[in-house]
Design an enzyme around this catalytic site. Sequence first.
Site, PDB file in Angstrom:
ATOM      1  N   ARG A   1      54.965  28.783 -45.669  1.00  0.00           N
ATOM      2  CA  ARG A   1      54.434  27.444 -45.468  1.00  0.00           C
ATOM      3  C   ARG A   1      52.921  27.606 -45.390  1.00  0.00           C
ATOM      4  O   ARG A   1      52.419  28.614 -44.902  1.00  0.00           O
ATOM      5  CB  ARG A   1      55.031  26.812 -44.222  1.00  0.00           C
TER       6      ARG A   1
ATOM      7  N   THR B   1      67.025  24.078 -51.696  1.00  0.00           N
ATOM      8  CA  THR B   1      67.188  24.018 -50.235  1.00  0.00           C
ATOM      9  C   THR B   1      68.679  24.017 -49.916  1.00  0.00           C
ATOM     10  O   THR B   1      69.461  23.388 -50.630  1.00  0.00           O
ATOM     11  CB  THR B   1      66.530  22.770 -49.613  1.00  0.00           C
TER      12      THR B   1
ATOM     13  N   ASP C   1      60.990  18.553 -50.773  1.00  0.00           N
ATOM     14  CA  ASP C   1      60.083  17.410 -50.910  1.00  0.00           C
ATOM     15  C   ASP C   1      58.632  17.770 -50.585  1.00  0.00           C
ATOM     16  O   ASP C   1      57.711  17.322 -51.256  1.00  0.00           O
ATOM     17  CB  ASP C   1      60.543  16.263 -49.990  1.00  0.00           C
TER      18      ASP C   1
ATOM     19  N   GLY D   1      61.537  26.544 -47.173  1.00  0.00           N
ATOM     20  CA  GLY D   1      62.626  27.435 -46.770  1.00  0.00           C
ATOM     21  C   GLY D   1      63.285  28.097 -47.961  1.00  0.00           C
ATOM     22  O   GLY D   1      63.444  27.462 -49.003  1.00  0.00           O
TER      23      GLY D   1
ATOM     24  N   ASP E   1      69.917  22.498 -47.486  1.00  0.00           N
ATOM     25  CA  ASP E   1      70.239  21.279 -46.729  1.00  0.00           C
ATOM     26  C   ASP E   1      70.733  20.099 -47.577  1.00  0.00           C
ATOM     27  O   ASP E   1      71.196  19.108 -47.016  1.00  0.00           O
ATOM     28  CB  ASP E   1      69.018  20.815 -45.924  1.00  0.00           C
TER      29      ASP E   1
ATOM     30  N   ASP F   1      69.050  17.909 -48.882  1.00  0.00           N
ATOM     31  CA  ASP F   1      68.342  16.691 -48.482  1.00  0.00           C
ATOM     32  C   ASP F   1      67.184  16.329 -49.407  1.00  0.00           C
ATOM     33  O   ASP F   1      66.137  15.878 -48.963  1.00  0.00           O
ATOM     34  CB  ASP F   1      67.851  16.828 -47.026  1.00  0.00           C
TER      35      ASP F   1
ATOM     36  N   ARG G   1      68.305  20.128 -40.377  1.00  0.00           N
ATOM     37  CA  ARG G   1      67.410  19.572 -39.364  1.00  0.00           C
ATOM     38  C   ARG G   1      67.404  18.041 -39.406  1.00  0.00           C
ATOM     39  O   ARG G   1      67.510  17.386 -38.407  1.00  0.00           O
ATOM     40  CB  ARG G   1      65.990  20.106 -39.552  1.00  0.00           C
TER      41      ARG G   1
HETATM   42  P1  ADP Z   1      60.003  21.925 -48.363  1.00  0.00           P
HETATM   43  O1  ADP Z   1      59.354  22.153 -49.666  1.00  0.00           O
HETATM   44  O2  ADP Z   1      61.273  22.707 -48.228  1.00  0.00           O
HETATM   45  O3  ADP Z   1      60.157  20.453 -48.036  1.00  0.00           O
HETATM   46  P2  ADP Z   1      57.726  22.085 -46.503  1.00  0.00           P
HETATM   47  O4  ADP Z   1      57.768  20.637 -46.183  1.00  0.00           O
HETATM   48  O5  ADP Z   1      57.496  23.068 -45.424  1.00  0.00           O
HETATM   49  O6  ADP Z   1      59.092  22.577 -47.228  1.00  0.00           O
HETATM   50  O7  ADP Z   1      56.606  22.280 -47.617  1.00  0.00           O
HETATM   51  C1  ADP Z   1      56.316  23.536 -48.162  1.00  0.00           C
HETATM   52  C2  ADP Z   1      54.846  23.664 -48.429  1.00  0.00           C
HETATM   53  O8  ADP Z   1      54.432  22.665 -49.376  1.00  0.00           O
HETATM   54  C3  ADP Z   1      53.940  23.431 -47.234  1.00  0.00           C
HETATM   55  O9  ADP Z   1      53.795  24.549 -46.422  1.00  0.00           O
HETATM   56  C4  ADP Z   1      52.621  23.059 -47.892  1.00  0.00           C
HETATM   57  O10 ADP Z   1      51.923  24.211 -48.336  1.00  0.00           O
HETATM   58  C5  ADP Z   1      53.087  22.272 -49.106  1.00  0.00           C
HETATM   59  N1  ADP Z   1      53.015  20.836 -48.794  1.00  0.00           N
HETATM   60  C6  ADP Z   1      53.831  20.121 -47.996  1.00  0.00           C
HETATM   61  N2  ADP Z   1      53.438  18.842 -47.890  1.00  0.00           N
HETATM   62  C7  ADP Z   1      52.320  18.725 -48.652  1.00  0.00           C
HETATM   63  C8  ADP Z   1      51.429  17.654 -48.953  1.00  0.00           C
HETATM   64  N3  ADP Z   1      51.590  16.430 -48.447  1.00  0.00           N
HETATM   65  N4  ADP Z   1      50.401  17.915 -49.787  1.00  0.00           N
HETATM   66  C9  ADP Z   1      50.222  19.150 -50.302  1.00  0.00           C
HETATM   67  N5  ADP Z   1      51.018  20.193 -50.052  1.00  0.00           N
HETATM   68  C10 ADP Z   1      52.058  20.002 -49.233  1.00  0.00           C
END
Ligand code: ADP
Length: 320
Positions: A72, A125, A103, A11, A127, A129, A171
């Site tokens: 994403r 972020t 994360d 995000g 959030d 979090d 969330r």
């Molecule tokens: P945030 O970074 O805000 O937590 P997301 O969880 O949507 O947001 O993660 C962002 C992007 O990071 C995902 O769309 C994906 O491309 C990558 N990503 C997330 N989890 C993994 C993972 N376990 N291994 C590799 N890439 C990941």
Amino acid sequence: IKTIGILTSGGDAPGMNAAIRAVVRKSIANGVKVKGIKKGYQGLLNEEIIDLERNSVSDIIQRGGTILGTARCVEFKTQEGQEKGAQICRKHGIDGLVVIGGDGSYRGAQDLARKGINTIGIPGTIDLDITCTDYTIGFDTAVNTAMQAIDKVRDTSSSHERCSIIEVMGRNAGYIALWCGVANGAEDILLPEKYDYNEQRIINNIINNRKRGKTHHIIINAEGIGHSTSMARRIEAATGIETRATILGYMQRGGSPTCKDRFYASIMGSYAADILCEGKSNRVVGYQKGEFRDFDIEEALAMQKGIPDYQYEVSRALSM
Ligand code: ADP
């Protein structure tokens, strides 16, 4: 390190541009070239890669969103996607990568580090979090945007002697709800971490407040609990008091970053560029106990954090 790549992922959050600017300018000051990767890991796999010079990041510190775009990317969660990403980095001479995100984005950074690309994460972020840091880029702007909006809803809510449920983002985490709940003097604050789904308690609270002469009743509800519109219908039916739901939504993610977000983003971006240039990898930048620090990604992801009990207790005590 000869060339650093930078991407924003997950995000978006106000202040990401200030972080991009800091990474670019500090890296150049350290004698390193910088390339921007558009649209997160998806853009990496699509080779959407541009050169960034010092003037590429002029006039962006005050802008919300991210000039690099974000996305994403499901493919990047696979071994093949990660291997392809590492190969594309090598093809473009990118031997170090800064990832601004949450994360999930750090997990992607960790996978690239395992494949030989030095990576550093920066917490971005709204959030709040991310467990390894007391501060995340975007939170301050988001809570100020939400706070101002809630003040406005409160004015009209008082005039009409209504009850208002205002849903804020978050969330899995109730930090925005907690901060706005306290800052806006809400009568009830519903956090995903704490809410017991006892609507009768809220209803009793509204009726008692009305008897004591309060002309409005503000309930701050976190996105993680949701269902604000149906909650409003049930509360109106039970209390006979006109009740409206307002879902603030994406407005909380946009807008010009506050001074605090610009400042923290500038320090964290510079810090990431510096440790990457020193040869560090598989680290994330955080702010803990008044200091900017860096942590191993594995350790950072294993850390725990939650709503501080005392802050929650205060939020309840002051809403009487
Ligand atoms: P945030 O970074 O805000 O937590 P997301 O969880 O949507 O947001 O993660 C962002 C992007 O990071 C995902 O769309 C994906 O491309 C990558 N990503 C997330 N989890 C993994 C993972 N376990 N291994 C590799 N890439 C990941």
